[in-house]
Design a protein around this motif. Sequence first.
Motif, PDB file in Angstrom:
ATOM      1  N   THR A  76       0.813  -1.222   0.000  1.00  0.00           N
ATOM      2  CA  THR A  76       0.000   0.000   0.000  1.00  0.00           C
ATOM      3  C   THR A  76       0.848   1.274   0.000  1.00  0.00           C
ATOM      4  O   THR A  76       0.286   2.369  -0.128  1.00  0.00           O
ATOM      5  N   LYS A 124      -5.922   1.636  -1.735  1.00  0.00           N
ATOM      6  CA  LYS A 124      -5.670   0.368  -2.415  1.00  0.00           C
ATOM      7  C   LYS A 124      -6.992  -0.325  -2.759  1.00  0.00           C
ATOM      8  O   LYS A 124      -7.151  -0.871  -3.858  1.00  0.00           O
ATOM      9  N   LYS A 168      -0.304  -2.059  -6.546  1.00  0.00           N
ATOM     10  CA  LYS A 168       0.689  -1.412  -5.676  1.00  0.00           C
ATOM     11  C   LYS A 168       0.800   0.052  -6.081  1.00  0.00           C
ATOM     12  O   LYS A 168       0.504   0.420  -7.220  1.00  0.00           O
ATOM     13  N   THR A 204       0.843   7.959  -3.467  1.00  0.00           N
ATOM     14  CA  THR A 204      -0.246   6.990  -3.406  1.00  0.00           C
ATOM     15  C   THR A 204      -1.454   7.476  -4.218  1.00  0.00           C
ATOM     16  O   THR A 204      -2.584   7.077  -3.962  1.00  0.00           O
ATOM     17  N   TRP A 230      -1.430   4.326  -9.158  1.00  0.00           N
ATOM     18  CA  TRP A 230      -1.288   2.922  -8.776  1.00  0.00           C
ATOM     19  C   TRP A 230      -1.037   2.057  -9.999  1.00  0.00           C
ATOM     20  O   TRP A 230      -1.509   2.368 -11.093  1.00  0.00           O
TER      21      TRP A 230
END
Length: 334
Positions: free
Chosen positions: A127, A178, A202, A208, A211
């Motif tokens: 994550t 995620k 990931k 973040t 992805w």
Amino acid sequence: MDSLTQIVLGAAVGEAVLGKKVGNKAMFYGAIAGTIPDLDIVANLLTDAITAIEIHRGFTHSIFFSVVFAPIFGWLVSNIEKKSGLSWKHWSWLFFWALITHPILDGFTTWGTQFFWPFEYRVALKTIFVIDPLYTFPFLLFLILTMFQKRTSPKRRFYNRLGLTVSSSYLLITLILKGITYAKFEEALQEQQIAYNQLQTKPAPLNTVLWYANVETEDAFLIGDYSLFDSKPITFHSFPKNHHLLGDWIQNPNVKRLIKITENGWFTISKKKDQLYFNDLRFGLLNNNPKNPEFAFTYLLYEKEGIIYAKETEKNRGDAQKLLGDLWERVKGN
């Protein structure tokens, strides 16, 4: 995670345990404890590439290591810091928490940790990238503010707890992100009528928001990306497995060890100038060129005196620098 992040985490944990009693010394020893598990990288100098990969984030990142070595380090520091008036139990408690939080944090990364060593199970929530400024820099800021407060000041405990709370909350947010992005990739595969066996997701480097997805099909792996700011459909690029190129080598013990390291199958084989290369898919690509891909982790396979060896290939720094520029553009959405 990277060394700076683990130092910050260790220091903050040390402060939480003994800061009120010994002030910045708690941060100092917590920072040291936070770096100890990563000393397993010494294996790179002492053994072959495959063994070094197996050792990394293994024994030193386990509950066993924290339980056994915390009292040892605690005893050593209690003898160094006799004037502090604290017993080895106090210092052992500091070392235990600073040691154990290191692999807990690493468990959120793609590489993961063998937290339950000697059992061969790797905890890898995937994550957060190993370097994430949004996790580290706010945490570091609160730690610095803590450092300049008096040992008994309520502000000292407030800033340190705030740093621990913000960083921990960010980790929880990555779990939510995620889940959201995983659903987006599943939806895209369904809409594009792509039959697949497995799907892994990931975060991209340093953030973040963007992805990546690794998708296993019958004869190939698909790699796709999705930004939270995207407005266009997800595109997947195909990379043939080429496992057949290994021939009889696929039964070789060292090759089997490499395959196991990739979570039992997330790899492709490429052939250049009659040489075989083992590409670990878990960490993605260093460039955005599907026709001439350069994977983050690639190993040259070669035979010497009847033994198969693996040597990590050198990275092209130019591609890595270009990737950072492309990454920033991609984060902003398509």
